[in-house]
Structures are given as C-alpha cells and as structure tokens.
Design an enzyme around this catalytic site. Structure first.
Site, short mmCIF file in Angstrom:
data_model
loop_
_atom_site.label_atom_id
_atom_site.label_comp_id
_atom_site.label_asym_id
_atom_site.label_seq_id
_atom_site.Cartn_x
_atom_site.Cartn_y
_atom_site.Cartn_z
N LYS A 1 0.88 -1.18 0.00
CA LYS A 1 0.00 0.00 0.00
C LYS A 1 0.91 1.22 0.00
O LYS A 1 1.41 1.64 1.04
CB LYS A 1 -0.87 -0.02 1.26
CG LYS A 1 -2.23 0.63 1.12
CD LYS A 1 -2.20 2.09 0.78
CE LYS A 1 -1.93 2.98 1.94
NZ LYS A 1 -1.67 4.38 1.57
N GLU B 1 9.31 1.55 11.27
CA GLU B 1 10.37 2.56 11.15
C GLU B 1 9.63 3.89 11.14
O GLU B 1 8.92 4.21 10.19
CB GLU B 1 11.17 2.32 9.87
CG GLU B 1 12.57 2.88 9.94
CD GLU B 1 12.62 4.33 9.56
OE1 GLU B 1 12.67 5.17 10.49
OE2 GLU B 1 12.59 4.63 8.38
N CYS C 1 13.59 10.73 7.49
CA CYS C 1 13.56 10.42 8.93
C CYS C 1 14.97 10.51 9.52
O CYS C 1 15.13 10.78 10.70
CB CYS C 1 12.93 9.06 9.17
SG CYS C 1 13.64 7.78 8.15
N GLU D 1 9.10 16.51 15.36
CA GLU D 1 9.67 16.31 14.03
C GLU D 1 9.03 17.31 13.07
O GLU D 1 7.81 17.32 12.89
CB GLU D 1 9.38 14.87 13.56
CG GLU D 1 10.11 14.51 12.29
CD GLU D 1 9.83 13.08 11.82
OE1 GLU D 1 8.70 12.59 12.02
OE2 GLU D 1 10.75 12.47 11.25
P1 ADP Z 1 3.39 10.47 6.14
O1 ADP Z 1 2.73 11.70 6.74
O2 ADP Z 1 4.86 10.45 6.17
O3 ADP Z 1 2.75 10.03 4.85
P2 ADP Z 1 1.84 8.56 7.39
O4 ADP Z 1 2.17 7.77 8.57
O5 ADP Z 1 0.61 9.43 7.44
O6 ADP Z 1 3.13 9.36 7.15
O7 ADP Z 1 1.69 7.67 6.10
C1 ADP Z 1 2.57 6.62 5.77
C2 ADP Z 1 1.75 5.53 5.16
O8 ADP Z 1 0.84 5.03 6.12
C3 ADP Z 1 0.89 5.96 3.96
O9 ADP Z 1 0.90 4.91 3.01
C4 ADP Z 1 -0.47 6.12 4.58
O10 ADP Z 1 -1.54 5.95 3.67
C5 ADP Z 1 -0.46 5.00 5.59
N1 ADP Z 1 -1.39 5.17 6.70
C6 ADP Z 1 -1.77 6.32 7.32
N2 ADP Z 1 -2.64 6.07 8.32
C7 ADP Z 1 -2.82 4.71 8.36
C8 ADP Z 1 -3.61 3.83 9.16
N3 ADP Z 1 -4.36 4.28 10.14
N4 ADP Z 1 -3.54 2.50 8.90
C9 ADP Z 1 -2.74 2.04 7.91
N5 ADP Z 1 -2.00 2.81 7.12
C10 ADP Z 1 -2.03 4.14 7.33
#
Ligand code: ADP
Length: 516
Positions: free
Chosen positions: A195, A271, A305, A409
């Site tokens: 994903k 990570e 990161c 961050e």
């Molecule tokens: P960033 O802001 O660096 O994108 P996120 O943690 O929001 O960091 O997103 C990283 C990944 O995690 C993306 O692929 C996002 O769609 C996914 N993601 C965000 N929230 C969830 C969740 N609750 N469950 C699973 N995947 C998620």
C-alpha cells in the site's frame, strides 16, 4: 516501459505526459491492473506545479480482500515450490529491469514527489535496484542453524515464509522504501500486498509492469492504492489473512497500526519518525563537517527520517560553523525538480509546507529562536512554480531544548542550532528528544567519537559522516522512532518464521515418549 530521456526539462515533462504517466494509477492485483469496485479515485496534485496530471484509484476493504485472495492463491501455487535460487534470480531480474529504466523511474519519482531529479537519478532509483540485487545475493546464500544435542539428537532451525505480508510505505522515498521491503519479502518466499502512500503512487504503479516482465508469478506482489485510516491502509492492517505489516511512516500512524493489528496478532516492524542531530566538536574537520551537516539537514527538502535537523556545535567554534553553514545554504538552488541544476525541489504538498512554515512562525512570534536565513516561501521562482510547495532552507539559532522546534519532528527544510560546552552536555542534548533514530558526530578524537556513539540513545550513529549505509547492517530506531530492525539478516528474519525440526537420536529412550 519507455526509456527516459536526458533532455531539458520541457522535453522531460512532454515525455512523462505522453509516454509514462498512466491516465490513472490503478491497483495491481493478481498480475492485472484494475480500478476499485466503487470506481472511486482522486486527482493527484504535483506539488511543484500545483497541477494534476493523473488520477489514483482509491481502494478499500473490497480491494484488500481481493488482493489477499490473489496472494493466498499465489502462495499455494508454484511459488511455494520456488527455490531460494529461483527467488534470487527473480530479484536480480527485477533489479536489472529497474536499472534499464532508471531515467524513466527517476523522472516519474521526481515529478510525483517534487524532489530534484539529480537525487532520484543518482540516489533513490539506483538504490531501489540495489535493494533487489542485495537481497537476491543474500537470499541465495542463506544457511540454517543446526545443532547436535548432547544425547545425539539432531536439531535444525529453518525459515519458512510468513504467507501474505503487508507493506505500508511513506511518500518521502517511495520506490526506495517500497523495494527495501519488497525485496526481502520476495526473497523469503512470501506473497505481498503493498500500500504505497497516497501522495506518491506512481513509481509503485510503474514497477508492476516490470514485475510482470521479470516473470513474478501473478498474485505474488499486489499493489493496492488508497488512503490510510478508514481506507486501504487500515483494511490491510485489519485483514486476518495478512500475517505481518512492515510500516514506515509517522509515529502516530505506527500507534494506530499497532491498535488495529492487535486483534489479528500480526508481526510488526516499524520505522517511524526521527529527530536527528549533527554534533560538531571543537576539533572537527569543518571542511567535512559543515557541508555534510548542511546536506543532512536539507537533502530531500529535509523530509528524511534520518535528517540531521538539529545542529549541536561546541560553543567555541559556533560563530565560524554558522558562517560556513550559511555559505553552504546560499549555494542551494531551489527550483523545478525536473531541472538538472536544482538541488532543492518542492515539499510533498502545500498543506505539509504550511505545517513546516507554522514551526518557523512559532519561532518568529514566540521568540523561540533567531531565524538566520530562510523562513519564507521563495519569491520569483517563475509562473509555473508560483503555486508550488516550496520553502526556503531555514536556519534557526538559539533554540531551547524544550522548544517544540527541538522536541517535534518538523520534516522540512528547517535546521535548528544549539551550542554545548562539554561532551556530556552534547550527549544530553542529542538524546533529549522523544525520538532515537540517528545522529552524526564530527571529531578527530576517536575515543571521544566512540564514547559519544556508545552514550547516545540512537539506533544509528555516524562518525564523521551522514547516511552512509551498508545494507547488511541493522536499520531502525529506539524510543518513538520504531520497533524492530530491518536490513540484511534482520529483514530476512522479519519476513520469515523459524521452524525447528528435531530428530531424536537413534535408540534414544525419548524417541518413544512424548515430551512437551
Ligand atoms: P506520512 O505523513 O509520512 O505520509 P503517514 O504515517 O501518514 O506518514 O503515512 C505513511 C503511510 O501510512 C501511507 O501509506 C499512509 O496511507 C499510511 N497510513 C496512514 N494512516 C494509516 C492507518 N491508520 N492505517 C494504515 N496505514 C495508514
């Protein structure tokens, strides 16, 4: 796949538009591209131009379920009989195909993320190919542990695939991080659902073409696009058929994933965020330390990161370090990511840029620090980039340790500067944040460097350098920066289950009894 071109930036846009970009980034399930059953999609915004050139399918529980079924079917098919050598050859073929298409991937990644083409062309994409070659080599040379017990019994621990594994990746290093997880997952014989971040769906979509070309059996790797919470991400984490989640992203998202994964007891590797530092001692080689610290702060617009987003410098050399630093920052060229001369592109999105700007505004309005340079949206980048997510590289001095600017961050081109008198103070400042991913220390004193490295609460410490990675070694952080490690055998361990098979010694009395 069409090969890229090394022409000027307008040719590159034309090439991307006419030959590379799909109309829509579709899911890739069971070896085929398809849309969501709901037909839902969204327009992806290219952050440098604030324009939309293609759409992205939005998957949810139905697409994840379809992908899990395809992955389970693949796991039960010929893939289960592929040998380590077969899998290694496959990994090398994928690596070769990425290399053959390096310019195309680099242009697409640069367009999708807003980061400079020079970085994707020379960094992200070659490294993505290397991830496959590295794990191809490692997979072909795995050995198992064997012991002979005192009673003559024979014990072997082998590794088996987990089954269907889920990979959730962020937008800052899209192909680089997707392949960092994909390669070991394939090496260990798993089937996979990736994903990608909704903000950067392109390179994963293009990669699927190459997976077919390389001969990856259908259903072994599936890609489902969509958002996180209440969308494809959450559905992947909650699906009982998925045995493990390898996630890179924000710390708060890691917590949400942990909660959602609890019911199905998934294996997790996280990570998460970082708040790295470049620590410069009085005896450091400043010709090395300052430009490296500048790169550590501003590469990828500070959206790494591992970024050294805090400069911690001995007070005696602070004035000259700051002068040199500001001279380095002046050389950074902000501009069109597709232009070869650009060394700082756009941030991932305008709303992310606004979050970064809010941190700087906090410094400005609360007096939390003195803005030495930057601190604003650059003027005069030209009509095409006028609404892009650009922000000037910013240096803020005199920030207190308990300030939001140090403790949180920022994930943007903002570097804070603090000073210290003693090594103990430098160690305390470096470790005194909720994160514990990485830092750099610059000194000519080997004993001091070792003392510093051993004392800080960080998962990775570079001495006289930054972001020097050997893929064999453990990658990951302490505290709020993550759980578990990936890299080399750590990745191979994560993406497999151990099974210990014991043969009782011939003639042993135990061979006839049942023991727990
Ligand atoms: P960033 O802001 O660096 O994108 P996120 O943690 O929001 O960091 O997103 C990283 C990944 O995690 C993306 O692929 C996002 O769609 C996914 N993601 C965000 N929230 C969830 C969740 N609750 N469950 C699973 N995947 C998620």
């Amino acid at each position: 796949m069409k090969h890229g071109c090394e022409h000027n930036k307008s040719d590159r846009k034309q090439f991307l538009k006419s030959q590379v970009l799909p109309e829509r980034c579709q899911h890739f399930i069971g070896g085929r591209y398809l849309d969501s059953s709901s037909g839902e999609s969204f327009k992806k915004t290219l952050s440098a131009y604030n324009e939309s050139w293609f759409e992205v399918a939005v998957g949810g529980a139905p697409e994840i379920d379809l992908a899990v079924k395809a992955a389970e079917k693949a796991a039960a098919g010929p893939w289960s009989r592929a040998t380590a050598t077969d899998r290694a050859k496959l990994l090398h073929r994928i690596g070769d195909l990425i290399e053959a298409n390096v310019e195309t991937f680099a242009l697409a990644e640069s367009l999708d993320t807003g980061k400079p083409y020079s970085e994707t062309r020379n960094g992200d994409i070659p490294r993505s190919a290397q991830n496959f070659h590295f794990f191809g080599d490692l997979a072909a040379h795995q050995s198992f542990e064997t012991w002979i017990g005192d009673d003559g019994s024979h014990h072997t621990s082998i590794r088996e695939p987990l089954g269907v594994t889920g990979l959730i990746t962020p937008w800052n290093l899209p192909l680089y991080l997707a392949t960092w997880k994909l390669a070991p997952a394939i090496a260990q014989g798993n089937t996979i659902i990736l994903k990608p971040a909704e903000l950067t769906p392109l390179s994963a979509t293009l990669l699927c073409e190459l997976l077919n070309e390389a001969g990856v059996p259908e259903g072994v790797v599936n890609v489902v696009h969509g958002f996180g919470a209440k969308s494809a991400g959450e559905a992947l984490v909650r699906h009982p058929g998925v045995k493990a989640i390898s996630f890179t992203g924000e710390t708060t998202t890691g917590s949400a994933i942990m909660r959602d994964a609890a019911d199905s007891l998934k294996k997790l590797s996280f990570e998460l965020g970082g708040k790295g530092a470049s620590v410069i001692f009085e005896d450091a080689d400043l010709d090395l330390a300052v430009p490296t610290a500048c790169r550590a702060a501003f590469r990828n617009q500070g959206q790494i990161c591992l970024a050294g987003s805090r400069l911690i410098v001995h007070e005696k050399i602070a004035p000259q370090v700051i002068d040199r630093l500001l001279a380095c920052v002046k050389k950074i060229k902000i501009g069109d990511p597709l232009d070869d001369a650009t060394t700082m592109g756009a941030l991932i999105a305008n709303d992310h840029r606004d979050k970064v700007a809010a941190f700087v505004d906090h410094a400005r309005t609360s007096g939390a620090g003195e803005i030495l340079c930057g601190g604003k949206i650059p003027a005069s980048l030209g009509e095409q980039l006028a609404n892009g997510a650009f922000y000037e590289p910013t240096v803020i001095a005199g920030v207190a340790q308990n300030s939001r600017l140090i403790q949180e961050e920022i994930f943007g081109p903002v570097l804070t500067v603090q000073t210290f008198k003693t090594a103990e103070e430098a160690i305390a400042l470096t470790s005194g944040v909720p994160y514990g991913l990485s830092c750099s220390v610059y000194t000519r004193d080997g004993a001091l460097a070792q003392k510093f490295a051993r004392s800080v609460r960080m998962g990775m410490v570079w001495i006289n350098g930054w972001f020097i990675r050997d893929l064999h070694t453990a990658f990951g952080g302490m505290k709020r920066s993550g759980i578990g490690r990936e890299g080399g055998r750590h990745s191979l361990d994560f993406f497999s289950e151990y099974k210990t098979i014991t043969t009782a010694a011939t003639g042993s009395s135990q061979s006839a009894s049942v023991e727990s």
